[in-house]
Design a protein around this motif. Sequence first.
Motif, PDB file in Angstrom:
ATOM      1  N   GLY A 658       0.818  -1.215   0.000  1.00  0.00           N
ATOM      2  CA  GLY A 658       0.000   0.000   0.000  1.00  0.00           C
ATOM      3  C   GLY A 658       0.848   1.260   0.000  1.00  0.00           C
ATOM      4  N   GLU A 659       0.719   2.079   1.047  1.00  0.00           N
ATOM      5  CA  GLU A 659       1.484   3.326   1.133  1.00  0.00           C
ATOM      6  C   GLU A 659       2.620   3.233   2.144  1.00  0.00           C
ATOM      7  OE1 GLU A 659      -1.108   6.605   1.802  1.00  0.00           O
ATOM      8  OE2 GLU A 659      -2.078   6.426  -0.158  1.00  0.00           O
ATOM      9  N   GLU A 660       3.102   2.023   2.380  1.00  0.00           N
ATOM     10  CA  GLU A 660       4.281   1.842   3.247  1.00  0.00           C
ATOM     11  C   GLU A 660       5.525   2.104   2.404  1.00  0.00           C
ATOM     12  OE1 GLU A 660       4.395   1.374   6.378  1.00  0.00           O
ATOM     13  OE2 GLU A 660       2.305   0.939   6.850  1.00  0.00           O
ATOM     14  N   TRP A 661       5.877   3.386   2.316  1.00  0.00           N
ATOM     15  CA  TRP A 661       6.897   3.796   1.339  1.00  0.00           C
ATOM     16  C   TRP A 661       8.278   3.253   1.662  1.00  0.00           C
ATOM     17  CZ3 TRP A 661       3.962   4.870  -2.333  1.00  0.00           C
ATOM     18  CH2 TRP A 661       2.808   5.643  -2.182  1.00  0.00           C
ATOM     19  N   LEU A 662       8.618   3.134   2.940  1.00  0.00           N
ATOM     20  CA  LEU A 662       9.951   2.645   3.277  1.00  0.00           C
ATOM     21  C   LEU A 662      10.151   1.208   2.793  1.00  0.00           C
ATOM     22  CD1 LEU A 662      10.425   4.080   6.884  1.00  0.00           C
ATOM     23  CD2 LEU A 662      11.520   4.853   4.776  1.00  0.00           C
ATOM     24  N   PHE A 663       9.109   0.384   2.941  1.00  0.00           N
ATOM     25  CA  PHE A 663       9.216  -0.993   2.472  1.00  0.00           C
ATOM     26  C   PHE A 663       9.248  -1.033   0.948  1.00  0.00           C
ATOM     27  CE2 PHE A 663       6.982  -5.105   1.446  1.00  0.00           C
ATOM     28  CZ  PHE A 663       8.104  -5.902   1.625  1.00  0.00           C
ATOM     29  N   LYS A 664       8.416  -0.212   0.301  1.00  0.00           N
ATOM     30  CA  LYS A 664       8.429  -0.174  -1.165  1.00  0.00           C
ATOM     31  C   LYS A 664       9.797   0.285  -1.693  1.00  0.00           C
ATOM     32  CE  LYS A 664       3.685   0.096  -2.721  1.00  0.00           C
ATOM     33  NZ  LYS A 664       2.687   0.823  -3.518  1.00  0.00           N
TER      34      LYS A 664
END
Length: 1028
Positions: A658-664
């Motif tokens: 989703g919007e978990e930018w650090l993981f992306k």
Amino acid sequence: MAKPSRLEHVTKVVDPQELYRVISQASSQNPAEVRASSKRVEELLDYFGTFDGLHEIAATRSVPLPVRKQSIIQFKNKALNHWRSRKLLSDEQRVRIRSRCMTFFDEEDDTIVECNEVIVAKIARQDYPTHWPSLLADIMDVIRTNLEVLCGTPNGDPRSTLALRRGLALLNSVLKEFSGVKLLAGVKTMVHIIDQLHEVMFAYYSKLSSMISALVPLALSDQRTADNLIVAHFIYKCLVKMALWLWPRLAQPDGGFAKLEPWFLQLFQSSTGQLKILSELRINLVLALRASGPSDRLTLLSVDRLTRHVRVFGKFFRRLQQLKPDKFVQLPTGNEIVLYYWDRVVQATNGPPELIQDAPTAVFPVRFLLQAMVLFKENLSRWTPFRKGGPKTETTLSQEFVEDAVRLLVTRFIPLNLADLEGWMSDPEEWVNLEDKENDQWEYELRPCGERVLMTLSSQYKVYVTPLLETTFKQIIAQPTIDSASVIQKEALYCAIGRCATHLQEVIPFSQWLQHNLLAEARETNQYYPIIKRRIAWLIGKWISDMCSPANDPNVWDILLHLLRDRGPGTDSVVRLTAATALRECVDTVHFDIDVFAPYLPTAVTELLKLMGEADTMEAKQRLAKSLNVVIERAGPRIIPHAQMISEGVPQLWTAAGEEWLFKAQLLVVVTSLVSAMKEQSSLNSLIVPLVQEGLSQGVAINLDEDALNLWLAAVRNSSSLGYAGGPGLIDLVPLAVSLLSDNLDLLGKIVSIVESCLFVDAPAVLQSFAQPLMNAFVKALTGQAIMTNQKDILVCLQFLTQLAPATLWGQAMHFAGLFSHVVELLNHDESSPSLLTECIYLLARIALADRQMFLQLVSATAETMNLSEAKIWEAVLDHWWRQFDHMSEPRHRKLAALGIASLVSTGRPEVLDRLPNEIFNLWTDVFFEVKESRSLAENEDASPLTLHWDLDQVPQSYYAGSETSVEFDRRKTFLDNDPVRITQLTNYVAAALQEAERNCGGIHVFNQYINKTDPTLLKQLQNELQT
């Protein structure tokens, strides 16, 4: 209401009634009224008299409390930044405001008082002592008067005590503000303040401390006791502020600090004595209260205030230690007080566990013990008898003391406690996350703090600690570990060994330990063994990453991979997550041997991907992705057989994030590493293209742009083609590059690199489809706000473009985009940077070398577009060709300029030939002299390699643009080796150009008209060079 001065006649004057009405609405409970008034409040803040009006409303007790709060908050937030503004405040208003600030001593509302403290401190910083000379005297009058009431009456007056507390808090705020001033005037003011306050405040505290020291349990329920404690606490905080400001300055020879040193030493020594008294008093009082049953509200309040007061001593000592650690150990009674603190740690651990709690009513509050351990740890390095250099102290610890301390730490502080185990069971992933953060939080938790104390003891007293840990290790590993108590104790020992690994590597046979003990323990199914297994994984990661053993023992990988994949009895997710982190630490070492690790690679990749899918928290997923990334990086080409498995797992993880930018972002890093490892064997375009497109899309780019660009660049640099049969290709991303090149200044440097790399892969394919939009984007970037570095990068990229594709693919687009005319405008602009103009000449030289007819067409078309004669265009180009020649430092660039102008000479254009006798002949002779070349004699002279005597060194590293580890490096090297500048003999090329110019200008008679204007000496020199 005072009027603004004539200078500010344009400023509107506030209407007090409207101001009150608007502020009342702003403090309303009705959201509609608040919204309606907010804009008007902002407008009124720019009116003359608003600040004075706000402050008057706040100080008027008859006004409703919400309105007063709103007024003083607005004043605090806005007025202080404009305190000196003559537009918004008059001198009379400033006087009134300062006077009004002294009326809040009996204010009952804490919010208003706290705002007033900030306001007074900030105004004092600007106005004291010049414009507010009475500030300190006014505050001290309130303190003195009400302190006399507190000490002189049996029961005290609540309003007087309130005023005393407010006065002390205000003084503390002022001292805090001036403590942060660095300018000389502020330093002098602080010295002046301390001169006035240090003795009287010390006397006040001495008076109260004698009363506190005589406390008995029954007195704790007395309001007078609670009042005495809070007042003493505030007075001592003021003393601490002054002392901490003085401490680093006492060694300075000037500034008036030396005279205050006796007072500082007196305060410190009395503080160490008082701490002992208060600490013992508090311990005894709390023990007595625990024995007498539940306590009332006042008793608990008194205990809380006493606990806070004891803690402020520890903060004082710790800050002194941080500011001057070497000097702290030399302070009289300094070492003694630290050892006293450690004795309290020993006392606490010798009693029942319930004596230690994180509560103010505990006998030994956790925060007090943490202060004690941190103070002890920091002093240890100054107490060692083996210290090299630095001042020696008389305090050294005996072997018995050190060994007792180690035993205490390993048996009482380092073992997991019940709360740790409950946290482990209730939320395993969060527990692992918190454990990983212990490196930053060790000063705030007992167990990690105990580990750091042990590490310091091991480092400073290794002759005592190492043998003790070695002996304990040999005893423990031989004993059976079956119940929870023995498991927890063994885990603590393993933790101690890991923390002290660098000092134990010589005495603990790690390989034997792995083979004979840890392998078996890692496979044990006992219900308590997750505790041991988690620590085994951590220990191996610590031991290997600290370089105590190389990661070339198969047993290391056997254990870690078993712990990573095991899902049977005797293990859990904490063990697996810890094993994943340990795997990363072992793989990411200098001595990592991929040949030993290769058999374990499939399992490592499979299990890390599986764990990523199973993990609930993004923090755990991110940590696992980091481990996978390191495995990919270190495996290199060996990862290729497993690439499909990794690439197939990414989309699901990406979507679920989703919007978990650090993981992306970490997933993008993983794919980037995979592409870099696979190089030209990568077939991941169907994954890369959508990832890059989404990573750079609207709303997402702010979080992922950097990582998406890195993936894009790595993909292009390691690709052998921009197309991909049966799926999306990298060519599909070129329109995105064109768009970003036009509109995104922040990413311009990286985008230019990507476009350049695309051109190196297949410039004709790029230009056949996107020549015109690409040229338009280049021009938009060059004519916009791009910084000089980016403009030069674009010109370098264009130089490559002219060499990598035929002129038919770029010439027309270059003209229609206005690129050639922009270069001409740069040449005509007096303020253009010489380095930028030099790059322009390089580009023109490359165009001339690539296709001289295209150059002539561009000149002709540009003249028409700019409504100039062709002669004017030639004048600008040729003037700068000669002027910028002196700015060309590298021989390859000077030869390029010579070849480019030779190509233009060959056209026979009169504008060029007019320059032959002087500028061009001089340029050529300069380059002939600098650039010595020869071709070895052979039957076919043209086929023999050209020996470049001028280019014995490598090209600058910047030429390869960071592509050394990619396929692009070879492309750039091959391209360089075939550069006309390197393979064309300059003398032959110039001779041929002169012969062609003779034909194109109308024959030898016309040509000689130009040649005959040459200085005979120069002509002879040129002829000699051409005949050599």
